[in-house]
Design a protein around this motif. Structure first.
Motif, PDB file in Angstrom:
ATOM      1  N   THR A 116       0.818  -1.212   0.000  1.00  0.00           N
ATOM      2  CA  THR A 116       0.000   0.000   0.000  1.00  0.00           C
ATOM      3  C   THR A 116       0.852   1.262   0.000  1.00  0.00           C
ATOM      4  O   THR A 116       0.658   2.166  -0.820  1.00  0.00           O
ATOM      5  N   TYR A 117       1.799   1.352   0.929  1.00  0.00           N
ATOM      6  CA  TYR A 117       2.625   2.553   1.026  1.00  0.00           C
ATOM      7  C   TYR A 117       3.506   2.739  -0.197  1.00  0.00           C
ATOM      8  O   TYR A 117       3.636   3.858  -0.715  1.00  0.00           O
ATOM      9  N   THR A 118       4.145   1.665  -0.659  1.00  0.00           N
ATOM     10  CA  THR A 118       5.052   1.820  -1.798  1.00  0.00           C
ATOM     11  C   THR A 118       4.287   2.095  -3.087  1.00  0.00           C
ATOM     12  O   THR A 118       4.740   2.883  -3.926  1.00  0.00           O
ATOM     13  N   ARG A 119       3.128   1.463  -3.266  1.00  0.00           N
ATOM     14  CA  ARG A 119       2.351   1.691  -4.490  1.00  0.00           C
ATOM     15  C   ARG A 119       1.868   3.136  -4.561  1.00  0.00           C
ATOM     16  O   ARG A 119       2.018   3.801  -5.597  1.00  0.00           O
ATOM     17  N   SER A 120       1.305   3.642  -3.470  1.00  0.00           N
ATOM     18  CA  SER A 120       0.774   5.008  -3.497  1.00  0.00           C
ATOM     19  C   SER A 120       1.897   6.018  -3.690  1.00  0.00           C
ATOM     20  O   SER A 120       1.743   7.000  -4.423  1.00  0.00           O
ATOM     21  N   TYR A 121       3.033   5.769  -3.069  1.00  0.00           N
ATOM     22  CA  TYR A 121       4.159   6.707  -3.200  1.00  0.00           C
ATOM     23  C   TYR A 121       4.716   6.685  -4.608  1.00  0.00           C
ATOM     24  O   TYR A 121       4.968   7.740  -5.207  1.00  0.00           O
ATOM     25  N   LEU A 122       4.904   5.492  -5.172  1.00  0.00           N
ATOM     26  CA  LEU A 122       5.429   5.409  -6.536  1.00  0.00           C
ATOM     27  C   LEU A 122       4.479   6.052  -7.538  1.00  0.00           C
ATOM     28  O   LEU A 122       4.906   6.829  -8.400  1.00  0.00           O
ATOM     29  N   LEU A 123       3.198   5.760  -7.420  1.00  0.00           N
ATOM     30  CA  LEU A 123       2.227   6.305  -8.376  1.00  0.00           C
ATOM     31  C   LEU A 123       2.180   7.827  -8.296  1.00  0.00           C
ATOM     32  O   LEU A 123       2.265   8.515  -9.319  1.00  0.00           O
ATOM     33  N   THR A 124       2.039   8.360  -7.112  1.00  0.00           N
ATOM     34  CA  THR A 124       1.915   9.818  -6.987  1.00  0.00           C
ATOM     35  C   THR A 124       3.208  10.513  -7.384  1.00  0.00           C
ATOM     36  O   THR A 124       3.179  11.589  -7.989  1.00  0.00           O
ATOM     37  N   ALA A 125       4.344   9.900  -7.063  1.00  0.00           N
ATOM     38  CA  ALA A 125       5.628  10.519  -7.396  1.00  0.00           C
ATOM     39  C   ALA A 125       5.901  10.491  -8.888  1.00  0.00           C
ATOM     40  O   ALA A 125       6.252  11.512  -9.491  1.00  0.00           O
ATOM     41  N   ARG A 126       5.756   9.341  -9.504  1.00  0.00           N
ATOM     42  CA  ARG A 126       6.129   9.253 -10.919  1.00  0.00           C
ATOM     43  C   ARG A 126       5.171  10.023 -11.815  1.00  0.00           C
ATOM     44  O   ARG A 126       5.591  10.624 -12.804  1.00  0.00           O
ATOM     45  N   LEU A 127       3.890  10.045 -11.448  1.00  0.00           N
ATOM     46  CA  LEU A 127       2.929  10.788 -12.264  1.00  0.00           C
ATOM     47  C   LEU A 127       3.144  12.293 -12.114  1.00  0.00           C
ATOM     48  O   LEU A 127       3.039  13.043 -13.090  1.00  0.00           O
ATOM     49  N   ALA A 128       3.460  12.738 -10.902  1.00  0.00           N
ATOM     50  CA  ALA A 128       3.786  14.155 -10.712  1.00  0.00           C
ATOM     51  C   ALA A 128       5.061  14.499 -11.475  1.00  0.00           C
ATOM     52  O   ALA A 128       5.159  15.563 -12.107  1.00  0.00           O
ATOM     53  N   ALA A 129       6.052  13.606 -11.423  1.00  0.00           N
ATOM     54  CA  ALA A 129       7.328  13.867 -12.089  1.00  0.00           C
ATOM     55  C   ALA A 129       7.151  14.051 -13.590  1.00  0.00           C
ATOM     56  O   ALA A 129       7.845  14.874 -14.206  1.00  0.00           O
ATOM     57  N   ARG A 130       6.243  13.324 -14.183  1.00  0.00           N
ATOM     58  CA  ARG A 130       6.017  13.449 -15.624  1.00  0.00           C
ATOM     59  C   ARG A 130       5.533  14.847 -15.990  1.00  0.00           C
ATOM     60  O   ARG A 130       5.806  15.331 -17.094  1.00  0.00           O
ATOM     61  N   HIS A 131       4.831  15.495 -15.068  1.00  0.00           N
ATOM     62  CA  HIS A 131       4.390  16.871 -15.310  1.00  0.00           C
ATOM     63  C   HIS A 131       5.476  17.875 -14.937  1.00  0.00           C
ATOM     64  O   HIS A 131       5.488  19.000 -15.442  1.00  0.00           O
ATOM     65  N   MET A 132       6.381  17.489 -14.030  1.00  0.00           N
ATOM     66  CA  MET A 132       7.437  18.392 -13.584  1.00  0.00           C
ATOM     67  C   MET A 132       8.623  18.419 -14.546  1.00  0.00           C
ATOM     68  O   MET A 132       9.284  19.456 -14.690  1.00  0.00           O
ATOM     69  N   ILE A 133       8.923  17.294 -15.183  1.00  0.00           N
ATOM     70  CA  ILE A 133      10.103  17.196 -16.038  1.00  0.00           C
ATOM     71  C   ILE A 133      10.144  18.270 -17.125  1.00  0.00           C
ATOM     72  O   ILE A 133      11.192  18.907 -17.329  1.00  0.00           O
ATOM     73  N   PRO A 134       9.032  18.546 -17.822  1.00  0.00           N
ATOM     74  CA  PRO A 134       9.093  19.606 -18.840  1.00  0.00           C
ATOM     75  C   PRO A 134       9.421  20.982 -18.260  1.00  0.00           C
ATOM     76  O   PRO A 134      10.001  21.829 -18.948  1.00  0.00           O
ATOM     77  N   PRO A 160       9.333  -2.563   7.356  1.00  0.00           N
ATOM     78  CA  PRO A 160       9.818  -2.741   5.989  1.00  0.00           C
ATOM     79  C   PRO A 160       9.189  -1.757   4.999  1.00  0.00           C
ATOM     80  O   PRO A 160       9.837  -1.330   4.052  1.00  0.00           O
ATOM     81  N   ALA A 161       7.931  -1.393   5.226  1.00  0.00           N
ATOM     82  CA  ALA A 161       7.270  -0.433   4.333  1.00  0.00           C
ATOM     83  C   ALA A 161       7.938   0.927   4.411  1.00  0.00           C
ATOM     84  O   ALA A 161       8.164   1.590   3.389  1.00  0.00           O
ATOM     85  N   MET A 162       8.252   1.370   5.621  1.00  0.00           N
ATOM     86  CA  MET A 162       8.909   2.663   5.781  1.00  0.00           C
ATOM     87  C   MET A 162      10.318   2.634   5.190  1.00  0.00           C
ATOM     88  O   MET A 162      10.776   3.607   4.573  1.00  0.00           O
ATOM     89  N   ALA A 163      11.033   1.521   5.368  1.00  0.00           N
ATOM     90  CA  ALA A 163      12.373   1.395   4.790  1.00  0.00           C
ATOM     91  C   ALA A 163      12.311   1.424   3.270  1.00  0.00           C
ATOM     92  O   ALA A 163      13.163   2.033   2.612  1.00  0.00           O
ATOM     93  N   ALA A 164      11.284   0.791   2.707  1.00  0.00           N
ATOM     94  CA  ALA A 164      11.126   0.782   1.254  1.00  0.00           C
ATOM     95  C   ALA A 164      10.838   2.176   0.726  1.00  0.00           C
ATOM     96  O   ALA A 164      11.354   2.575  -0.328  1.00  0.00           O
ATOM     97  N   LYS A 165      10.026   2.948   1.439  1.00  0.00           N
ATOM     98  CA  LYS A 165       9.742   4.317   1.009  1.00  0.00           C
ATOM     99  C   LYS A 165      11.001   5.177   1.023  1.00  0.00           C
ATOM    100  O   LYS A 165      11.204   6.020   0.143  1.00  0.00           O
ATOM    101  N   GLU A 166      11.850   4.965   2.011  1.00  0.00           N
ATOM    102  CA  GLU A 166      13.081   5.753   2.070  1.00  0.00           C
ATOM    103  C   GLU A 166      14.030   5.355   0.941  1.00  0.00           C
ATOM    104  O   GLU A 166      14.696   6.213   0.351  1.00  0.00           O
ATOM    105  N   ALA A 167      14.102   4.060   0.633  1.00  0.00           N
ATOM    106  CA  ALA A 167      14.933   3.613  -0.489  1.00  0.00           C
ATOM    107  C   ALA A 167      14.397   4.179  -1.803  1.00  0.00           C
ATOM    108  O   ALA A 167      15.163   4.607  -2.674  1.00  0.00           O
TER     109      ALA A 167
END
Length: 263
Positions: A116-134, A160-167
């Motif tokens: 749950t934590y890693t999926r939500s973080y990856l999705l929100t981060a990578r989708l935001a990044a696609r708008h930020m990169i330009p 482990p979830a918190m460690a994964a988010k930091e990685a």
């Protein structure tokens, strides 16, 4: 104002951490787009921000749903022109996670916080990044806990979830920094105003014989200051890290455990 004219999207804005960060961002001039899985608590925060003179819109967005996150981000860009800050404060109830020994926990229960934590973080981060990169600019942020760096009993897959988010924070930064995007995290210990500390206490209360006040004193005793951090202090640090004044900070987690963990 440290965040004047910045456009910030906050996930989990209806929770204690998300709402505190929202109010702090707004006080420093940011325009907010607040989201949560349930709309009602997010609307409460948006109304609080607006009544204080800030700018905020509320939306129901499931941070585990890629299409829902992207639709919302597109609407933000259409309205505001860009996304400067993406802050993930998404949490899950810990009542079914805490208090169960690992040797007695089934795999699905153990895996729940990790996925749950890693999926939500990856999705929100990578989708935001696609708008930020330009724009070659942006800040992606999240919150973890001291469980990421120290062994704690009866927390299931939460550590482990918190460690994964930091990685993931470090890996995202390594890829996105060349595009002008910073990725940073905050690692508070325990803040009495949040539900997390209470959920950590309840399964231990009977076994330990501690009262709520004694539990807080026990945790505070591990810090150098002999007290626990407040939501306001955490939110103030979030403001600084999201601002241009922290332009040299990326790929790192800010230790807010007040000395409980050594770096």
């Amino acid at each position: 104002m440290m965040l004047k004219d910045k456009v910030a999207v906050i996930y989990g804005a209806g929770g204690a951490i998300g709402s505190a960060v929202a109010c702090a961002f707004a006080a420093e001039g940011a325009s907010l787009f607040l989201t949560g899985r349930h709309l009602a608590p997010v609307e409460v925060v948006a109304k609080e921000v607006v009544s204080a003179g800030g700018s905020a819109e509320a939306a129901e967005v499931d941070a585990l749903d890629e299409q829902a996150v992207e639709r919302h981000l597109r609407s933000v860009v259409e309205k505001a022109g860009r996304i400067d800050i993406s802050f993930n404060a998404v949490g899950i109830p810990n009542t079914t996670i805490l208090g169960v020994p690992l040797v007695e926990m089934d795999v699905e229960q153990f895996s729940l916080p990790i996925t749950t934590y890693t999926r939500s973080y990856l999705l929100t981060a990578r989708l935001a990044a696609r708008h930020m990169i330009p724009e070659r600019s942006g800040v992606i942020m999240t919150v973890t806990a001291l469980h990421s760096r120290t062994g704690i009993a009866l927390v299931g897959g939460y550590g482990p979830a918190m460690a994964a988010k930091e990685a993931l924070t470090r890996d995202l930064s390594a890829e996105l920094a060349p595009h002008g995007i910073r990725v940073v995290g905050l690692r508070p210990q325990a803040m009495p105003e949040t539900r997390t500390i209470k959920e950590a206490f309840e399964p231990r209360a009977e076994a330990s014989g501690m009262t709520w006040e004694q539990w807080q004193e026990f945790l505070a005793g591990k810090t150098h200051a002999r007290r626990l951090m407040t939501l306001e202090e955490m939110a103030n640090m979030a403001v600084f890290m999201a601002s241009d004044k922290a332009s040299g900070m990326t790929g790192t987690i800010v230790n807010l455990t007040m000395g409980s963990l050594d770096d």
